[in-house]
Design an enzyme around this catalytic site. Sequence first.
Site, PDB file in Angstrom:
ATOM      1  CG  HIS A  75      -0.238  -0.212   2.516  1.00 53.61           C
ATOM      2  ND1 HIS A  75       0.311   0.806   3.240  1.00 53.61           N
ATOM      3  CD2 HIS A  75       0.009  -1.341   3.214  1.00 53.61           C
ATOM      4  CE1 HIS A  75       0.859   0.335   4.340  1.00 53.61           C
ATOM      5  NE2 HIS A  75       0.692  -0.981   4.347  1.00 53.61           N
ATOM      6  N   GLY A  76       0.465   2.213  -0.823  1.00 51.29           N
ATOM      7  CA  GLY A  76       1.133   3.510  -0.849  1.00 51.29           C
ATOM      8  C   GLY A  76       2.434   3.539  -1.613  1.00 51.29           C
TER       9      GLY A  76
END
Length: 350
Positions: free
Chosen positions: A248-249
């Site tokens: 994520h990210g």
Amino acid sequence: MKFSEILRQFGDATTNHSLTSNPEHDPEITGVTAIDEASIGTLSYVEGAKFGSFVGKTNATALILPRDEKLQLLADQRGIVWLATPDPRLLFAKAIALFYQPYRPIPEIHPTAVIHSTAKVGSDVYIGPHAVIQQGVEIGNGAIIHPNVVIYPDAKIGDRTTLHANCTIHERTHIGADCVIHSGAVIGAEGFGFVPTRTGWLKMEQSGYTVLEDGVEVGCNSAIDRPAVGETRIGRNTVIDNLVQIGHGCQIGAGCAIAGQAGMAGGVKLGNRVILAGQTGIANQVKMGDGAIASAQSGIHSDVPPGEIVSGTPAVPHKMYLKVCAVYSRLPDIYQSLKQLQRQFKNSND
């Protein structure tokens, strides 16, 4: 297809070839093959002098060669037609496309596909059997949705993008034009976000977005996660192999290449044209600069500057890694020498 026709298809890339000196020798070419498996009528290639010995024993009728006069002369002596180019592998890739085109279904919507009334489907789209298109989804013109694909609410799929069978596109995912998502890949599923508490793990909802820019290709069974906030972004023309995990990210630049079983934790940032070889692992929040390369099984725990090549776990500059490997292979001898010195020192003290 005559060899001369192949030359015409390649255009200006083939100014140096055997037909210049022997225009009558223009054989029929029926396909492409690896040079060590070639048969009469096929076209193959030699990437460089390292593989030059194959020219003397291949059964290929035509070869794409480097600009090496010795290899060209050898091909002439064996009656093999040839063309010379600075990048034989690139031209061979284009040659394959002359003889093979991947399956592309005729635009239609299969009656078993489930499409929500609020979904927007462009023109010339193929949607295969048992695909599920949920509310608010937008599908661009010329897109191909193969059987059993599931697209969650409000996802966006760009023009001419192909989603292969059994891949899953989660909510808050935007996929650009001319992308390819292979079977089993999962784009935009929840990132691994949990906060420790005294009573256990508190799930942090992943409310961000996953964005794939134009021309991205994602291999089978790879996963690109959605973040808690912000976005996970894959830059244009980046290619991702099978079994890759992107946390994520993460922010992946343009033109990167990520090989199979590579994995990166949340918040990793890769610059443009970064290459990750197989089974590379990257720790949380690490940054790799433009053009950096990680060799196979590298474990990267700290930032890598632009253009650097790293190897090993923990990863170090590749030149240092080679020195470490050289010492490692000598460790048994070094150990024996150390034991001998210890005995000599003990005897001298006695």
